[in-house]
Design an enzyme around this catalytic site. Structure first.
Site, short mmCIF file in Angstrom:
data_model
loop_
_atom_site.label_atom_id
_atom_site.label_comp_id
_atom_site.label_asym_id
_atom_site.label_seq_id
_atom_site.Cartn_x
_atom_site.Cartn_y
_atom_site.Cartn_z
N ASN A 7 0.82 -1.25 -0.11
CA ASN A 7 -0.01 -0.13 0.10
C ASN A 7 0.80 1.20 -0.01
OD1 ASN A 7 -1.72 2.05 0.50
ND2 ASN A 7 -2.53 1.33 2.37
N LYS A 9 0.09 4.11 -0.37
CA LYS A 9 -0.48 5.41 -0.04
C LYS A 9 -0.27 6.68 -0.80
CE LYS A 9 -0.16 3.35 4.44
NZ LYS A 9 -0.33 3.53 6.02
N HIS A 95 -9.81 1.57 4.46
CA HIS A 95 -8.58 1.64 5.16
C HIS A 95 -8.68 2.54 6.24
CE1 HIS A 95 -4.43 2.79 6.13
NE2 HIS A 95 -4.06 1.70 5.54
N GLU A 97 -7.41 5.13 7.43
CA GLU A 97 -6.83 6.51 7.05
C GLU A 97 -7.96 7.21 6.44
OE1 GLU A 97 -2.98 5.77 5.41
OE2 GLU A 97 -2.33 5.39 7.17
N GLU A 162 -6.36 -4.76 10.31
CA GLU A 162 -5.22 -3.81 10.66
C GLU A 162 -5.78 -3.05 11.88
OE1 GLU A 162 -2.88 -2.32 6.93
OE2 GLU A 162 -4.68 -1.41 6.98
N GLY A 168 1.82 2.31 10.85
CA GLY A 168 2.88 3.44 10.79
C GLY A 168 3.44 3.61 12.00
N SER A 207 2.59 -2.15 10.70
CA SER A 207 4.03 -2.09 10.89
C SER A 207 4.55 -3.36 10.60
CB SER A 207 4.42 -1.73 12.61
OG SER A 207 3.74 -0.58 12.83
#
Ligand code: PGA
Length: 249
Positions: A7, A9, A95, A97, A162, A168, A207
């Site tokens: 991914n 991003k 996701h 985010e 996730e 992250g 991570s």
């Protein structure tokens, strides 16, 4: 089947994406990693370039998001058909985010999921709890709510568990936490899909890196990884692909 999805991003430009694909395709072990389904989710501007670069290889291209509507006056947005037209085989949906920064709700994601199936794109649905939800012992209810959008008879899909607090942060979830969540997700899928539930790969994300990927793949029910930061470096991505191919399920 093992799965490993990069991914990207909002990272990379055409030169760096080209260099990534060149490095990936030049790696002789790629041909040998037939037990691992690789995916790359580039930003929209690079979809066509990456899908043309990897055409004919065992690498699928995913969009990072798309709108549920088929077309219309949605300035700045992109449809599932556009992803398909740019060479995508699938689309990441939900996701964290996008849930957090884009205000995406389960109702909206239900519509996007159906739109992906209608466009014959494979949805990679991301689910996971925040730290507050975990500390309040709400992990399973949150996963159940996020999975409720699948409805009684879901189409083909991949899932990525996730935990938001692991994305992250360099703080991967512990094996026991991952195992419990994946087992819960599998059981939820079984209630909707019976035996077909076993065909849904459940990836872990948060991570993931070359130095923890082998251990991760030993956890029951973990089919592979959805990788952000560590997927931007082709050497790291290939190292993880090799690990996945070696530990084929
Ligand atoms: P990370 O991101 O690997 O950088 O934690 C994972 C993701 O957001 O999918």
């Amino acid at each position: 089947m093992r799965c490993l999805v990069a991914n990207w991003k909002m990272n990379l430009l055409s030169a760096s994406a080209g260099a990534f694909c060149d490095a990936l395709l030049a790696d002789p072990s790629l041909a040998g990693s037939s037990g691992c389904q690789l995916g790359i989710a580039p930003p929209f501007t690079l979809l066509k370039q990456v899908s043309e670069a990897v055409r004919g290889r065992r690498i699928s291209v995913f969009g990072q998001n798309a709108r549920a509507e088929a077309e219309g006056a949605y300035t700045g947005d992109i449809s599932m058909a556009m992803l398909k037209d740019a060479g995508c085989a699938g689309v990441i949906l939900g996701h964290s985010e996008r849930r957090r920064l884009g205000g995406e709700t389960d109702a909206l994601l239900a519509a996007k999921l159906q739109a992906a199936w209608d466009a014959e794109l494979l949805p990679l649905l991301c689910i996971g709890e925040t730290l507050e939800e975990r500390e309040a012992e709400q992990t399973f209810p949150v996963l159940q709510r996020q999975l409720s959008i699948l409805g009684p008879k879901p189409g083909p899909l991949w899932i990525a568990y996730e935990p938001v607090w692991a994305i992250g942060t360099g703080r991967r979830a512990e094996a026991k936490q991952i195992q419990e969540a994946h087992a819960y997700i599998r059981a939820e899928l079984m209630t909707r899909m019976d035996e077909a539930a076993w065909r849904v790969p459940i990836l872990y994300g948060g991570s993931v890196a070359p130095d923890n990927f082998a251990e991760l793949l030993q956890i029951p029910e973990v089919a592979g990884g959805l990788v952000g930061g560590a997927s931007l470096d082709p050497a790291k991505f290939m190292a993880m692909a090799k690990t996945a191919a070696k530990t084929e399920e």
